[in-house]
Write a protein that holds these residues in place. Structure first.
Motif: not given
Length: 110
Positions: A76-86
């Motif tokens: 969940e944390v990794e997914t949220e980080q990737k979403i914020q990066h995108l």
């Protein structure tokens, strides 16, 4: 006298037979006691081994279920980080894309 001697010999044989029976009986009792004791020891070992295996199983089960919870949180944390990066990358490129689209829409080719 021979009959007395014969009676004494028979009496000795009967006494010897009774003593042998007592020895055999005592040996059987010792054997049965030892077998019961061995059975109890084996049952105790089986119980201890079963308890040990159940404890290991419960530990592995808790580790595995604990890992799935931590894995889920990590994902969940990794997914949220990737979403914020995108989102950040899209917001940085967004003005350029808008300018390019506006240029193509407003430019007339002749």
């Amino acid at each position: 006298m021979d009959s007395m001697r014969g009676q004494g010999g028979i009496q000795m044989l009967l006494t010897a037979e009774q003593e042998a029976q007592q020895i055999v009986y005592a040996a059987r009792n010792v054997k049965m006691t030892r077998l019961r004791q061995a059975k109890e020891e084996a049952e105790m070992e089986v119980t201890n081994y079963r308890s040990h295996l159940e404890a290991e199983y419960k530990q592995k089960l808790s580790e595995t279920s604990g890992n799935s919870d931590s894995t889920e949180k990590r994902l969940e944390v990794e997914t949220e980080q990737k979403i914020q990066h995108l989102k950040k990358a899209a917001s940085e490129v967004s003005p350029d894309v808008i300018a390019m689209l506006t240029k193509y829409i407003t430019t007339i080719k002749t």
